[in-house]
Design an enzyme around this catalytic site. Structure first.
Site, PDB file in Angstrom:
ATOM      1  N   HIS A  52       0.846  -1.204   0.000  1.00 58.31           N
ATOM      2  CA  HIS A  52       0.000   0.000   0.000  1.00 58.31           C
ATOM      3  C   HIS A  52       0.877   1.248   0.000  1.00 58.31           C
ATOM      4  O   HIS A  52       0.843   2.055   0.922  1.00 58.31           O
ATOM      5  CB  HIS A  52      -0.959  -0.008   1.198  1.00 58.31           C
ATOM      6  CG  HIS A  52      -2.018  -1.048   1.075  1.00 58.31           C
ATOM      7  ND1 HIS A  52      -3.234  -0.807   0.489  1.00 58.31           N
ATOM      8  CD2 HIS A  52      -2.035  -2.356   1.435  1.00 58.31           C
ATOM      9  CE1 HIS A  52      -3.962  -1.909   0.495  1.00 58.31           C
ATOM     10  NE2 HIS A  52      -3.258  -2.866   1.059  1.00 58.31           N
ATOM     11  N   ASP A 130      -5.821 -12.749  -0.806  1.00 51.46           N
ATOM     12  CA  ASP A 130      -6.323 -11.420  -0.414  1.00 51.46           C
ATOM     13  C   ASP A 130      -7.799 -11.480  -0.042  1.00 51.46           C
ATOM     14  O   ASP A 130      -8.557 -10.536  -0.248  1.00 51.46           O
ATOM     15  CB  ASP A 130      -6.094 -10.393  -1.529  1.00 51.46           C
ATOM     16  CG  ASP A 130      -6.217  -8.949  -1.035  1.00 51.46           C
ATOM     17  OD1 ASP A 130      -5.782  -8.688   0.105  1.00 51.46           O
ATOM     18  OD2 ASP A 130      -6.746  -8.096  -1.758  1.00 51.46           O
TER      19      ASP A 130
END
Length: 237
Positions: A52, A130
């Site tokens: 991220h 994920d």
């Protein structure tokens, strides 16, 4: 936004203690204040993975030199790998032994990129799902950290249409990698079992069928790769 924190080694150590050592991996954006010092401080205690992030190639290389050794869901939530700005992807490729995670649900990454990444990284690839709370649930409304999530088919999105995460599981990702993306079965199994265990330092107990390890195994049909049975701690379920 209220829950976002700059890298904090003492906070991480409190979490490790509170979990009785179950925390094995921490994700960090290396451009954040204090990130490089954080990586140098905790790199021997946990696997540090870049995630991220808006980091460029040089920033990512600093993080790898400081002790980071993995990338969380390569290509997603980071700058692209381009010819003049190789970013985190290029930095990972220039770092020997760096493990890279890849979401093989058929939604997050184009199959051609999956194949190219497999050729580029080889033994350093870690398949991940994920997956979120809505994994394998019917279409409908769910939530992720307080944000509304809409599940429709094999796609889970935020209200603005952004992919929120995955509503699949790792076995389906492995099957997709083999059946739809052309990854050899033995390579896909290794990327879903051996490499993840190695990446978080538990390969001495998990990740392969070896004397002395925990006897967990999933039995698959060789042709369809559908699950035929599950062995958990030596017992057939």
């Amino acid at each position: 936004g209220d829950w976002l924190r700059n890298p904090d080694a003492e906070l991480l150590r409190r979490l490790i203690a509170a979990s009785n050592g179950l925390v094995k991996l921490v994700s960090v954006a290396p451009e954040l204040p204090g990130a490089i010092d954080f990586i140098e401080s905790v790199g021997e205690e946990v696997t540090v993975s870049l995630a991220h992030t808006t980091a460029d190639y040089d920033t990512a290389m600093k993080a790898f030199r400081a002790g980071a050794r993995q990338v969380t869901h390569l290509f997603n939530a980071m700058p692209p790998f381009s010819h003049r700005a190789p970013g985190v992807v290029g930095a990972a490729l220039d770092t020997p032994g760096c493990m890279v995670e890849l979401i093989c649900d058929g939604m997050h990454i184009h199959p051609a990129v999956i194949r190219a990444t497999h050729r580029m990284f080889g033994e350093q690839l870690v398949l991940i799902s994920d997956s979120m709370r809505c994994a394998d649930m019917p279409d409908g409304d769910y939530e992720l950290g307080g944000q509304p999530v809409i599940v429709k088919g094999n796609r889970a999105t935020l209200e603005d249409g952004t992919i929120a995460g995955s509503n699949t599981n790792l076995m389906k990702c492995m099957r997709t990698a083999v059946k739809q993306m052309g990854i050899p079965l033995e390579k896909a199994v290794k990327c879903a079992a051996v490499n993840p265990a190695k990446s978080i330092g538990i390969y001495d107990k998990y990740g392969s069928i070896t004397p002395g390890k925990v006897a967990n195994a999933v039995l698959l049909d060789r042709e369809t790769l559908e699950i035929k049975g599950v062995i958990l701690k030596g017992q057939m379920l």
